[in-house]
Design a protein around this motif. Sequence first.
Motif, short mmCIF file in Angstrom:
data_model
loop_
_atom_site.label_atom_id
_atom_site.label_comp_id
_atom_site.label_asym_id
_atom_site.label_seq_id
_atom_site.Cartn_x
_atom_site.Cartn_y
_atom_site.Cartn_z
N ILE A 259 -5.13 9.78 -28.78
CA ILE A 259 -3.85 9.47 -28.13
C ILE A 259 -3.98 9.61 -26.62
CG2 ILE A 259 -1.48 10.29 -27.83
CD1 ILE A 259 -1.44 10.92 -30.82
N ASN A 260 -4.70 10.63 -26.17
CA ASN A 260 -4.86 10.85 -24.73
C ASN A 260 -5.58 9.70 -24.04
OD1 ASN A 260 -3.54 13.32 -24.43
ND2 ASN A 260 -5.35 14.49 -25.00
N ARG A 261 -6.44 9.01 -24.76
CA ARG A 261 -7.13 7.87 -24.17
C ARG A 261 -6.17 6.72 -23.88
NH1 ARG A 261 -10.54 5.10 -26.96
NH2 ARG A 261 -11.77 4.50 -25.15
N HIS A 262 -5.04 6.69 -24.58
CA HIS A 262 -4.13 5.56 -24.50
C HIS A 262 -2.87 5.84 -23.69
CE1 HIS A 262 -6.07 2.84 -27.50
NE2 HIS A 262 -6.58 3.99 -27.93
N ARG A 263 -2.75 7.00 -23.11
CA ARG A 263 -1.53 7.33 -22.36
C ARG A 263 -1.89 8.01 -21.07
NH1 ARG A 263 0.00 12.66 -22.61
NH2 ARG A 263 2.21 12.23 -22.33
N ALA A 264 -1.00 7.89 -20.10
CA ALA A 264 -1.18 8.61 -18.84
C ALA A 264 -0.88 10.09 -19.06
CB ALA A 264 -0.25 8.04 -17.77
N GLY A 265 -1.49 10.96 -18.28
CA GLY A 265 -1.30 12.39 -18.46
C GLY A 265 -2.21 12.93 -19.54
N ALA A 281 -1.73 9.23 -40.41
CA ALA A 281 -0.64 8.74 -39.57
C ALA A 281 -0.96 7.38 -38.98
CB ALA A 281 -0.34 9.74 -38.45
N ARG A 282 0.10 6.74 -38.49
CA ARG A 282 -0.02 5.43 -37.84
C ARG A 282 0.93 5.44 -36.64
NH1 ARG A 282 2.10 0.03 -38.38
NH2 ARG A 282 0.43 -1.55 -38.42
N PHE A 283 0.36 5.32 -35.44
CA PHE A 283 1.14 5.37 -34.21
C PHE A 283 1.14 4.01 -33.52
CE2 PHE A 283 -0.36 9.71 -34.79
CZ PHE A 283 0.77 10.48 -34.52
N PRO A 284 2.27 3.36 -33.32
CA PRO A 284 2.30 2.14 -32.49
C PRO A 284 1.93 2.49 -31.05
CG PRO A 284 4.28 2.31 -33.84
CD PRO A 284 3.58 3.63 -33.94
N LEU A 285 1.12 1.68 -30.42
CA LEU A 285 0.68 1.98 -29.06
C LEU A 285 1.83 2.02 -28.07
CD1 LEU A 285 -2.63 -0.10 -28.81
CD2 LEU A 285 -2.37 2.37 -29.07
N ASP A 286 2.88 1.25 -28.32
CA ASP A 286 4.00 1.23 -27.38
C ASP A 286 4.97 2.39 -27.59
OD1 ASP A 286 5.10 0.44 -29.77
OD2 ASP A 286 5.92 -1.46 -29.03
N ALA A 289 4.51 7.61 -26.09
CA ALA A 289 5.24 8.59 -25.28
C ALA A 289 5.94 9.62 -26.16
CB ALA A 289 6.25 7.88 -24.39
N ASP A 290 6.23 9.26 -27.42
CA ASP A 290 6.91 10.17 -28.34
C ASP A 290 5.95 10.91 -29.26
OD1 ASP A 290 9.35 9.24 -27.32
OD2 ASP A 290 9.40 7.58 -28.76
N ALA A 291 4.64 10.72 -29.07
CA ALA A 291 3.66 11.31 -29.98
C ALA A 291 3.76 12.83 -30.04
CB ALA A 291 2.25 10.89 -29.58
N ALA A 292 3.93 13.48 -28.90
CA ALA A 292 4.00 14.94 -28.88
C ALA A 292 5.21 15.44 -29.66
CB ALA A 292 4.06 15.45 -27.44
N LEU A 293 6.32 14.72 -29.58
CA LEU A 293 7.52 15.12 -30.32
C LEU A 293 7.34 14.92 -31.82
CD1 LEU A 293 10.29 13.65 -27.98
CD2 LEU A 293 9.32 15.96 -28.02
N LEU A 294 6.62 13.88 -32.20
CA LEU A 294 6.34 13.67 -33.62
C LEU A 294 5.46 14.79 -34.16
CD1 LEU A 294 5.69 9.81 -33.63
CD2 LEU A 294 7.71 11.01 -34.48
N PRO A 307 4.55 18.76 -15.06
CA PRO A 307 4.45 17.56 -14.22
C PRO A 307 3.13 16.82 -14.47
CG PRO A 307 5.22 19.43 -12.93
CD PRO A 307 4.80 19.98 -14.26
N GLY A 308 3.14 15.52 -14.14
CA GLY A 308 1.93 14.71 -14.28
C GLY A 308 1.67 14.23 -15.68
N GLY A 309 2.68 14.31 -16.58
CA GLY A 309 2.49 13.85 -17.94
C GLY A 309 1.70 14.80 -18.81
N ILE A 310 1.56 16.06 -18.39
CA ILE A 310 0.83 17.06 -19.18
C ILE A 310 1.80 17.73 -20.15
CG2 ILE A 310 -0.50 19.20 -19.09
CD1 ILE A 310 -1.46 18.38 -16.33
N VAL A 311 1.39 17.75 -21.44
CA VAL A 311 2.21 18.34 -22.48
C VAL A 311 1.37 19.38 -23.23
CG1 VAL A 311 3.55 17.93 -24.57
CG2 VAL A 311 3.53 16.22 -22.77
N LEU A 312 1.89 20.59 -23.35
CA LEU A 312 1.21 21.66 -24.08
C LEU A 312 1.82 21.80 -25.46
CD1 LEU A 312 1.06 24.40 -21.26
CD2 LEU A 312 -0.53 22.49 -21.68
N LEU A 313 0.99 21.82 -26.49
CA LEU A 313 1.43 22.03 -27.86
C LEU A 313 0.84 23.34 -28.38
CD1 LEU A 313 1.03 18.45 -29.40
CD2 LEU A 313 3.13 19.55 -28.64
N SER A 314 1.70 24.23 -28.84
CA SER A 314 1.22 25.54 -29.32
C SER A 314 1.96 25.94 -30.57
CB SER A 314 1.40 26.59 -28.22
OG SER A 314 2.75 26.68 -27.84
#
Length: 314
Positions: A259-265, A281-286, A289-294, A307-314
């Motif tokens: 996923i990181n290869r396909h999105r900024a941040g 799973a199956r994620f549409p490329l468009d 941006a909602d992948a982290a929430l899923l 900032p900068g599109g960085i998302v931490l998942l813990s």
Amino acid sequence: MFTRKNPQLALRREAQAWVLRLASGQATEADGAAFRQWCGQSAEHARAFKETRAAWQALQPAARRAHAEQMARARARAPGRRAFLGGALAACGAYLAFRPPLDLWPAVSELAADYRSGAGEQREVALGEDATVQMNTRTRINVSAQARGERVDLLAGEVELRAGARPVSLSAGAGSVTVRDACVNVRYTDAQVRVTCLEGVARVQGPGGELALAAPRQVLLGADGLGAPRDADLAAISGWRRGVLEFNDVPLAQVVDEINRHRAGRILLMGDRLAGSRVQARFPLDQLADAALLIRDVYGAQVTTLPGGIVLLS
């Protein structure tokens, strides 16, 4: 802009300005876009940058020695933290320009490729009359003509190469693949090359041997040579060509990397609790941006947005 008196001198000065800017450690994504536009104006622009960058890199050993001597004199005069930090920050700026942290902006080496795709971008490059290269996200290639057909150098990333009657050779890492009346997917990430034959038969060469690879098979190529051919999940491998990412029972850490290869941040998994979870799973490329929430909803992860599109998942 070129001057009327000496266009070549003006071009070299522009190239020098870009090298200094990109090596400053302060280059932004906007700078990267402006540079790609400048470098794409002509082959002379790209050549001037490559030559200037090579000269700049050749000067680095001498610059480091001079800097070390300067720091030694500074410590002898007034040992302290300020001189050390100044030199460290200067060195860090040049390092970050060539190896940006978390891939948050393009490295200088990436910007100098013949063709480059950014995060979430796909490009098509025509090779003669009956051959094409489809570039996936974050991919860099160089293209050259040979007497026996076109040659593609995959510097990093992933491509789908289709060739007709005229053969096309593609090099990646320590190996190469030759395609004629066939179609292959070649991925070069993490110092490993994966070749998947999608249609027809391709010839794969690596250290210590070569083999004929028929669809739907794939082979891994590393420093130790060619691995054993195995069956491939063509739907998952070619999913990006249909606008989706498909994952069939793979660790969440691998899913996040893709996923990181396909999105900024950058999405970062904190700790080991989530990394090994198996994903179907199956994620549409468009909708990445909602992948982290899923991931949060499915695995109960805590999400911290920076900032900068960085998302931490813990």
